[in-house]
Design a protein around this motif. Structure first.
Motif, PDB file in Angstrom:
ATOM      1  N   GLU A  13       0.961  -1.105   0.020  1.00 23.31           N
ATOM      2  CA  GLU A  13      -0.055   0.098   0.166  1.00 23.31           C
ATOM      3  C   GLU A  13       0.942   1.229  -0.001  1.00 23.31           C
ATOM      4  O   GLU A  13       1.808   1.272   0.898  1.00 23.31           O
ATOM      5  CB  GLU A  13      -0.790   0.126   1.326  1.00 23.31           C
ATOM      6  N   ALA A  14       0.576   2.322  -0.717  1.00 24.48           N
ATOM      7  CA  ALA A  14       1.430   3.410  -1.055  1.00 24.48           C
ATOM      8  C   ALA A  14       0.531   4.484  -1.455  1.00 24.48           C
ATOM      9  O   ALA A  14      -0.720   4.187  -1.780  1.00 24.48           O
ATOM     10  CB  ALA A  14       2.425   3.191  -2.002  1.00 24.48           C
ATOM     11  N   ARG A  23      -3.625   9.284  -2.949  1.00 26.27           N
ATOM     12  CA  ARG A  23      -4.526   8.565  -2.193  1.00 26.27           C
ATOM     13  C   ARG A  23      -3.950   7.090  -1.657  1.00 26.27           C
ATOM     14  O   ARG A  23      -3.480   6.608  -2.688  1.00 26.27           O
ATOM     15  CB  ARG A  23      -5.912   8.270  -2.523  1.00 26.27           C
ATOM     16  N   SER A  24      -3.897   6.863  -0.785  1.00 26.52           N
ATOM     17  CA  SER A  24      -3.333   5.447  -0.197  1.00 26.52           C
ATOM     18  C   SER A  24      -4.157   4.332  -0.820  1.00 26.52           C
ATOM     19  O   SER A  24      -5.171   4.549  -0.615  1.00 26.52           O
ATOM     20  CB  SER A  24      -3.442   5.426   1.292  1.00 26.52           C
ATOM     21  N   THR A  25      -3.353   3.515  -1.538  1.00 24.27           N
ATOM     22  CA  THR A  25      -3.999   2.577  -2.444  1.00 24.27           C
ATOM     23  C   THR A  25      -3.307   1.419  -2.267  1.00 24.27           C
ATOM     24  O   THR A  25      -2.005   1.551  -2.288  1.00 24.27           O
ATOM     25  CB  THR A  25      -4.091   3.110  -3.750  1.00 24.27           C
ATOM     26  N   THR A  26      -3.980   0.277  -2.395  1.00 29.35           N
ATOM     27  CA  THR A  26      -3.355  -1.069  -2.445  1.00 29.35           C
ATOM     28  C   THR A  26      -2.958  -1.511  -3.877  1.00 29.35           C
ATOM     29  O   THR A  26      -3.551  -1.026  -4.733  1.00 29.35           O
ATOM     30  CB  THR A  26      -4.111  -2.183  -1.820  1.00 29.35           C
ATOM     31  N   LEU A  27      -1.975  -2.505  -4.088  1.00 27.32           N
ATOM     32  CA  LEU A  27      -1.622  -2.640  -5.490  1.00 27.32           C
ATOM     33  C   LEU A  27      -2.648  -3.417  -6.015  1.00 27.32           C
ATOM     34  O   LEU A  27      -3.120  -3.038  -7.228  1.00 27.32           O
ATOM     35  CB  LEU A  27      -0.274  -3.713  -5.538  1.00 27.32           C
ATOM     36  N   ALA A  30      -5.524  -0.842  -7.279  1.00 25.82           N
ATOM     37  CA  ALA A  30      -4.988  -0.072  -8.408  1.00 25.82           C
ATOM     38  C   ALA A  30      -4.897  -0.902  -9.411  1.00 25.82           C
ATOM     39  O   ALA A  30      -5.294  -0.297 -10.463  1.00 25.82           O
ATOM     40  CB  ALA A  30      -3.559   0.415  -8.135  1.00 25.82           C
ATOM     41  N   LEU A  31      -4.507  -2.065  -9.697  1.00 32.73           N
ATOM     42  CA  LEU A  31      -4.735  -3.099 -10.776  1.00 32.73           C
ATOM     43  C   LEU A  31      -6.007  -3.249 -11.356  1.00 32.73           C
ATOM     44  O   LEU A  31      -6.159  -3.372 -12.493  1.00 32.73           O
ATOM     45  CB  LEU A  31      -3.709  -4.037 -10.399  1.00 32.73           C
ATOM     46  N   ASP A  32      -6.944  -3.580 -10.244  1.00 28.17           N
ATOM     47  CA  ASP A  32      -8.204  -3.892 -10.712  1.00 28.17           C
ATOM     48  C   ASP A  32      -8.413  -4.775 -11.713  1.00 28.17           C
ATOM     49  O   ASP A  32      -8.915  -4.547 -12.870  1.00 28.17           O
ATOM     50  CB  ASP A  32      -9.130  -2.743 -10.725  1.00 28.17           C
ATOM     51  N   GLY A  33      -7.782  -6.046 -11.745  1.00 27.27           N
ATOM     52  CA  GLY A  33      -7.872  -6.919 -12.961  1.00 27.27           C
ATOM     53  C   GLY A  33      -6.500  -7.070 -13.819  1.00 27.27           C
ATOM     54  O   GLY A  33      -6.781  -7.435 -15.075  1.00 27.27           O
ATOM     55  N   PRO A  66      -4.072  -0.939 -16.455  1.00 28.61           N
ATOM     56  CA  PRO A  66      -3.465   0.133 -16.323  1.00 28.61           C
ATOM     57  C   PRO A  66      -1.916  -0.272 -16.126  1.00 28.61           C
ATOM     58  O   PRO A  66      -1.304  -1.311 -16.043  1.00 28.61           O
ATOM     59  CB  PRO A  66      -3.717   0.551 -14.970  1.00 28.61           C
ATOM     60  N   VAL A  67      -0.909   0.999 -16.580  1.00 26.50           N
ATOM     61  CA  VAL A  67       0.314   0.989 -16.279  1.00 26.50           C
ATOM     62  C   VAL A  67       0.588   1.820 -15.222  1.00 26.50           C
ATOM     63  O   VAL A  67       0.286   2.979 -15.317  1.00 26.50           O
ATOM     64  CB  VAL A  67       1.133   1.280 -17.577  1.00 26.50           C
ATOM     65  N   LEU A  68       1.242   1.191 -14.276  1.00 28.43           N
ATOM     66  CA  LEU A  68       1.579   2.170 -13.053  1.00 28.43           C
ATOM     67  C   LEU A  68       3.211   2.181 -12.736  1.00 28.43           C
ATOM     68  O   LEU A  68       3.772   1.044 -12.890  1.00 28.43           O
ATOM     69  CB  LEU A  68       0.950   1.517 -11.755  1.00 28.43           C
ATOM     70  N   GLY A  69       3.582   3.227 -12.403  1.00 30.99           N
ATOM     71  CA  GLY A  69       4.772   3.859 -11.945  1.00 30.99           C
ATOM     72  C   GLY A  69       4.976   3.614 -10.454  1.00 30.99           C
ATOM     73  O   GLY A  69       4.253   3.539  -9.700  1.00 30.99           O
ATOM     74  N   VAL A  70       6.369   3.300  -9.957  1.00 38.45           N
ATOM     75  CA  VAL A  70       6.695   2.863  -8.652  1.00 38.45           C
ATOM     76  C   VAL A  70       8.012   3.774  -8.536  1.00 38.45           C
ATOM     77  O   VAL A  70       9.060   3.169  -9.173  1.00 38.45           O
ATOM     78  CB  VAL A  70       6.780   1.570  -8.014  1.00 38.45           C
ATOM     79  N   SER A  71       8.395   4.977  -7.913  1.00 40.40           N
ATOM     80  CA  SER A  71       9.537   5.044  -7.313  1.00 40.40           C
ATOM     81  C   SER A  71       9.646   5.540  -5.758  1.00 40.40           C
ATOM     82  O   SER A  71       8.455   5.949  -5.338  1.00 40.40           O
ATOM     83  CB  SER A  71      10.178   6.225  -8.298  1.00 40.40           C
ATOM     84  N   ARG A  72      10.565   6.329  -5.479  1.00 44.00           N
ATOM     85  CA  ARG A  72      10.849   6.483  -3.925  1.00 44.00           C
ATOM     86  C   ARG A  72      10.321   8.042  -3.828  1.00 44.00           C
ATOM     87  O   ARG A  72      10.342   8.601  -2.528  1.00 44.00           O
ATOM     88  CB  ARG A  72      12.248   6.519  -3.367  1.00 44.00           C
ATOM     89  N   ASP A  73      10.012   8.695  -4.794  1.00 41.77           N
ATOM     90  CA  ASP A  73       9.749  10.190  -4.828  1.00 41.77           C
ATOM     91  C   ASP A  73       8.575  10.537  -3.927  1.00 41.77           C
ATOM     92  O   ASP A  73       7.493   9.608  -4.178  1.00 41.77           O
ATOM     93  CB  ASP A  73       9.644  10.827  -6.270  1.00 41.77           C
ATOM     94  N   GLY A  74       8.517  11.628  -3.407  1.00 43.73           N
ATOM     95  CA  GLY A  74       7.405  11.978  -2.587  1.00 43.73           C
ATOM     96  C   GLY A  74       6.124  12.123  -3.626  1.00 43.73           C
ATOM     97  O   GLY A  74       6.397  12.448  -4.644  1.00 43.73           O
ATOM     98  N   PRO A  75       4.878  12.235  -3.014  1.00 39.44           N
ATOM     99  CA  PRO A  75       3.609  12.527  -3.857  1.00 39.44           C
ATOM    100  C   PRO A  75       3.651  13.792  -4.467  1.00 39.44           C
ATOM    101  O   PRO A  75       2.975  13.559  -5.729  1.00 39.44           O
ATOM    102  CB  PRO A  75       2.544  12.324  -2.775  1.00 39.44           C
ATOM    103  N   TYR A  76       4.003  14.764  -3.921  1.00 42.51           N
ATOM    104  CA  TYR A  76       4.025  16.041  -4.465  1.00 42.51           C
ATOM    105  C   TYR A  76       4.910  16.210  -5.872  1.00 42.51           C
ATOM    106  O   TYR A  76       4.830  16.470  -6.822  1.00 42.51           O
ATOM    107  CB  TYR A  76       4.616  17.123  -3.738  1.00 42.51           C
ATOM    108  N   ALA A  77       6.172  15.333  -5.729  1.00 39.25           N
ATOM    109  CA  ALA A  77       7.142  15.283  -6.808  1.00 39.25           C
ATOM    110  C   ALA A  77       6.631  14.431  -7.796  1.00 39.25           C
ATOM    111  O   ALA A  77       6.595  14.695  -8.972  1.00 39.25           O
ATOM    112  CB  ALA A  77       8.474  14.835  -6.278  1.00 39.25           C
ATOM    113  N   GLN A  78       5.822  13.365  -7.419  1.00 46.58           N
ATOM    114  CA  GLN A  78       5.348  12.403  -8.306  1.00 46.58           C
ATOM    115  C   GLN A  78       4.446  13.180  -9.315  1.00 46.58           C
ATOM    116  O   GLN A  78       4.228  13.090 -10.555  1.00 46.58           O
ATOM    117  CB  GLN A  78       4.487  10.986  -7.859  1.00 46.58           C
ATOM    118  N   ASN A  79       3.341  13.703  -8.558  1.00 47.53           N
ATOM    119  CA  ASN A  79       2.306  14.681  -9.136  1.00 47.53           C
ATOM    120  C   ASN A  79       2.967  15.865 -10.212  1.00 47.53           C
ATOM    121  O   ASN A  79       2.317  15.853 -11.390  1.00 47.53           O
ATOM    122  CB  ASN A  79       1.353  15.198  -8.293  1.00 47.53           C
ATOM    123  N   ALA A  80       4.059  16.373  -9.637  1.00 52.81           N
ATOM    124  CA  ALA A  80       4.550  17.370 -10.589  1.00 52.81           C
ATOM    125  C   ALA A  80       5.304  16.831 -11.988  1.00 52.81           C
ATOM    126  O   ALA A  80       5.228  17.336 -12.875  1.00 52.81           O
ATOM    127  CB  ALA A  80       5.686  17.969  -9.751  1.00 52.81           C
TER     128      ALA A  80
END
Length: 156
Positions: A13-14, A23-27, A30-33, A66-80
């Motif tokens: 969950e991240a 939003r805090s979401t489980t893998l 997020a994948l939902d299928g 869906p294609v989902l990315g994962v990195s250690r960046d914070g949520p504000y950096a990810q959104n930017a």
């Protein structure tokens, strides 16, 4: 240990970032299928900017999953980063490294004291949470095997 094809994808969950919110979401939610999980080093790095633009140009946003990315960046950096790229993809903010660690990908970056990121990697996951395709890079710049990934997604 990094999971491989045939293994269940580790659950985590991240914060899932959309470019506008997070939003805090489980893998699983997020994948939902099923879907594609892309681990990468740093938002705004030239290397990762290049790769995410390539995924967009390749039409990965048109997959049936869906294609989902994962990195250690914070949520504000990810959104930017998502906004900067005008990206259609969502990205997990794995600030604590739990997702990267669950997948056995967390590694220290040489020359960057106390900095760890996931190794560049791609996992295709089916609707039962099973990994059907896995790829982990040997370095930080080699291209992903795009055609293999696209075939694995088509086989879902």
């Amino acid at each position: 240990m990094t999971p491989t094809a045939g293994d269940q994808a580790p659950e985590f969950e991240a914060l899932l970032c959309t470019g506008e919110s997070f939003r805090s979401t489980t893998l699983d939610a997020a994948l939902d299928g099923g879907g594609v999980l892309v681990f990468f080093g740093f938002a705004f790095s030239a290397i990762d900017e290049n790769w995410w633009k390539r995924y967009d140009r390749a039409g990965w946003d048109e997959f049936d999953v869906p294609v989902l990315g994962v990195s250690r960046d914070g949520p504000y950096a990810q959104n930017a980063f998502i906004r900067y790229l005008e990206s259609p993809f969502r990205m997990f903010s794995d600030t604590d490294g739990e997702a990267s660690e669950a997948f056995g990908l967390l590694t220290e970056r040489e020359g960057m004291a106390d900095t760890s990121t996931p190794m560049r990697s791609v996992f295709v996951i089916d609707d039962d949470g099973e990994i059907t395709y896995d790829w982990v890079a040997d370095d930080w710049i080699s291209p992903v095997p795009r055609e293999e990934i696209e075939e694995a997604v088509a086989d879902l």
